[in-house]
Scaffold this motif. Sequence first.
Motif, PDB file in Angstrom:
ATOM      1  N   MET A   1       0.848  -1.165   0.000  1.00  0.00           N
ATOM      2  CA  MET A   1       0.000   0.000   0.000  1.00  0.00           C
ATOM      3  C   MET A   1       0.900   1.237   0.000  1.00  0.00           C
ATOM      4  N   VAL A   2       0.560   2.190  -0.842  1.00  0.00           N
ATOM      5  CA  VAL A   2       1.305   3.439  -0.925  1.00  0.00           C
ATOM      6  C   VAL A   2       0.369   4.574  -0.505  1.00  0.00           C
ATOM      7  N   THR A   3       0.755   5.318   0.511  1.00  0.00           N
ATOM      8  CA  THR A   3      -0.018   6.464   0.990  1.00  0.00           C
ATOM      9  C   THR A   3       0.803   7.716   0.733  1.00  0.00           C
ATOM     10  N   THR A   4       0.257   8.630  -0.052  1.00  0.00           N
ATOM     11  CA  THR A   4       1.000   9.844  -0.410  1.00  0.00           C
ATOM     12  C   THR A   4       0.480  11.054   0.344  1.00  0.00           C
ATOM     13  N   VAL A   5       1.384  11.962   0.606  1.00  0.00           N
ATOM     14  CA  VAL A   5       1.026  13.284   1.126  1.00  0.00           C
ATOM     15  C   VAL A   5       1.734  14.271   0.204  1.00  0.00           C
ATOM     16  N   ASN A   6       0.945  14.863  -0.707  1.00  0.00           N
ATOM     17  CA  ASN A   6       1.485  15.839  -1.652  1.00  0.00           C
ATOM     18  C   ASN A   6       0.480  16.985  -1.779  1.00  0.00           C
ATOM     19  N   ILE A   7       0.728  17.900  -2.698  1.00  0.00           N
ATOM     20  CA  ILE A   7      -0.159  19.074  -2.781  1.00  0.00           C
ATOM     21  C   ILE A   7      -1.580  18.710  -3.170  1.00  0.00           C
ATOM     22  N   ASN A   8      -1.784  17.541  -3.774  1.00  0.00           N
ATOM     23  CA  ASN A   8      -3.147  17.122  -4.099  1.00  0.00           C
ATOM     24  C   ASN A   8      -3.941  16.773  -2.846  1.00  0.00           C
ATOM     25  N   LYS A   9      -3.251  16.306  -1.802  1.00  0.00           N
ATOM     26  CA  LYS A   9      -3.922  15.945  -0.552  1.00  0.00           C
ATOM     27  C   LYS A   9      -3.725  16.988   0.538  1.00  0.00           C
ATOM     28  N   LEU A  10      -2.657  17.751   0.450  1.00  0.00           N
ATOM     29  CA  LEU A  10      -2.355  18.773   1.446  1.00  0.00           C
ATOM     30  C   LEU A  10      -1.854  20.016   0.711  1.00  0.00           C
ATOM     31  N   PRO A  11      -2.784  20.871   0.245  1.00  0.00           N
ATOM     32  CA  PRO A  11      -2.399  22.029  -0.563  1.00  0.00           C
ATOM     33  C   PRO A  11      -1.383  22.950   0.114  1.00  0.00           C
ATOM     34  N   GLU A  12      -1.306  22.893   1.441  1.00  0.00           N
ATOM     35  CA  GLU A  12      -0.355  23.748   2.163  1.00  0.00           C
ATOM     36  C   GLU A  12       1.100  23.422   1.831  1.00  0.00           C
ATOM     37  N   LEU A  13       1.356  22.279   1.216  1.00  0.00           N
ATOM     38  CA  LEU A  13       2.719  21.927   0.802  1.00  0.00           C
ATOM     39  C   LEU A  13       3.187  22.716  -0.424  1.00  0.00           C
ATOM     40  N   ASN A  14       2.245  23.371  -1.117  1.00  0.00           N
ATOM     41  CA  ASN A  14       2.612  24.106  -2.325  1.00  0.00           C
ATOM     42  C   ASN A  14       3.749  25.080  -2.040  1.00  0.00           C
ATOM     43  N   THR A  15       4.741  25.055  -2.881  1.00  0.00           N
ATOM     44  CA  THR A  15       5.961  25.879  -2.862  1.00  0.00           C
ATOM     45  C   THR A  15       6.967  25.460  -1.799  1.00  0.00           C
ATOM     46  N   LEU A  16       6.689  24.435  -0.993  1.00  0.00           N
ATOM     47  CA  LEU A  16       7.631  24.017   0.034  1.00  0.00           C
ATOM     48  C   LEU A  16       8.700  23.060  -0.496  1.00  0.00           C
ATOM     49  N   GLY A  17       8.477  22.471  -1.665  1.00  0.00           N
ATOM     50  CA  GLY A  17       9.478  21.602  -2.265  1.00  0.00           C
ATOM     51  C   GLY A  17       9.639  20.270  -1.582  1.00  0.00           C
ATOM     52  N   VAL A  18       8.562  19.742  -1.000  1.00  0.00           N
ATOM     53  CA  VAL A  18       8.655  18.445  -0.325  1.00  0.00           C
ATOM     54  C   VAL A  18       7.304  17.739  -0.385  1.00  0.00           C
ATOM     55  N   SER A  19       7.348  16.420  -0.451  1.00  0.00           N
ATOM     56  CA  SER A  19       6.167  15.593  -0.275  1.00  0.00           C
ATOM     57  C   SER A  19       6.645  14.295   0.370  1.00  0.00           C
ATOM     58  N   LEU A  20       5.706  13.520   0.907  1.00  0.00           N
ATOM     59  CA  LEU A  20       6.048  12.284   1.608  1.00  0.00           C
ATOM     60  C   LEU A  20       5.208  11.134   1.077  1.00  0.00           C
ATOM     61  N   VAL A  21       5.780   9.949   1.200  1.00  0.00           N
ATOM     62  CA  VAL A  21       5.077   8.732   0.828  1.00  0.00           C
ATOM     63  C   VAL A  21       5.367   7.695   1.899  1.00  0.00           C
ATOM     64  N   ARG A  22       4.339   7.018   2.378  1.00  0.00           N
ATOM     65  CA  ARG A  22       4.538   5.872   3.267  1.00  0.00           C
ATOM     66  C   ARG A  22       4.230   4.639   2.436  1.00  0.00           C
ATOM     67  N   ILE A  23       5.147   3.674   2.479  1.00  0.00           N
ATOM     68  CA  ILE A  23       4.976   2.445   1.716  1.00  0.00           C
ATOM     69  C   ILE A  23       4.917   1.293   2.710  1.00  0.00           C
ATOM     70  N   ASP A  24       3.795   0.580   2.723  1.00  0.00           N
ATOM     71  CA  ASP A  24       3.632  -0.604   3.559  1.00  0.00           C
ATOM     72  C   ASP A  24       3.632  -1.811   2.628  1.00  0.00           C
ATOM     73  N   TYR A  25       4.665  -2.613   2.734  1.00  0.00           N
ATOM     74  CA  TYR A  25       4.842  -3.754   1.849  1.00  0.00           C
ATOM     75  C   TYR A  25       4.267  -5.021   2.451  1.00  0.00           C
ATOM     76  N   ALA A  26       3.588  -5.799   1.644  1.00  0.00           N
ATOM     77  CA  ALA A  26       3.263  -7.172   2.009  1.00  0.00           C
ATOM     78  C   ALA A  26       4.541  -7.983   1.842  1.00  0.00           C
ATOM     79  N   PRO A  27       4.619  -9.161   2.456  1.00  0.00           N
ATOM     80  CA  PRO A  27       5.792  -9.995   2.197  1.00  0.00           C
ATOM     81  C   PRO A  27       5.967 -10.216   0.691  1.00  0.00           C
ATOM     82  N   TYR A  28       7.159  -9.964   0.214  1.00  0.00           N
ATOM     83  CA  TYR A  28       7.519 -10.049  -1.202  1.00  0.00           C
ATOM     84  C   TYR A  28       6.736  -9.062  -2.064  1.00  0.00           C
ATOM     85  N   GLY A  29       6.248  -7.998  -1.443  1.00  0.00           N
ATOM     86  CA  GLY A  29       5.560  -6.949  -2.173  1.00  0.00           C
ATOM     87  C   GLY A  29       6.537  -6.137  -3.015  1.00  0.00           C
ATOM     88  N   LEU A  30       6.020  -5.509  -4.041  1.00  0.00           N
ATOM     89  CA  LEU A  30       6.839  -4.773  -4.992  1.00  0.00           C
ATOM     90  C   LEU A  30       6.252  -3.397  -5.240  1.00  0.00           C
TER      91      LEU A  30
END
Length: 150
Positions: A1-30
Amino acid sequence: MVTTVNINKLPELNTLGVSLVRIDYAPYGLNPPHTHPRASEVLVVLARHSLCEFVTSNPLDPSRKNKLFTKYLYLGDVFVFPQGLIHFQFNVGHTNAIASLSSQNAGVITIANEVFGSDPPINQAVLTKTFLVENIVMDYLQAQFWWNID
């Protein structure tokens, strides 16, 4: 599962030059081969270990091949994927990771989805010449279920 936090989900990030992603892998996930056209990525492994790779592209010296960089990451390790280079992560255990991107809207291009899952499909003559395979292989690949990641 990939959970993103970027300007589409948090407009306050606009112009800050950063976004985050949390990746939760299943065993042998890709997290399949992809690229970020507008950002470098920094990956931090939060549990156990993961295999990370990226490939350089179009070397200036035509006699050189694209170079594959491979690293097994363990708890607390950090890995950097340069902007625009094809990369992936493969869970060789059970891993959680957080990735930080150097853009508030890094973009993502999942290579297989773009090449084999387009609508309408890319001309088969182009694909068979590009990948040096026969039409039946392209028929098979284009018939698969391709998905978009956010």
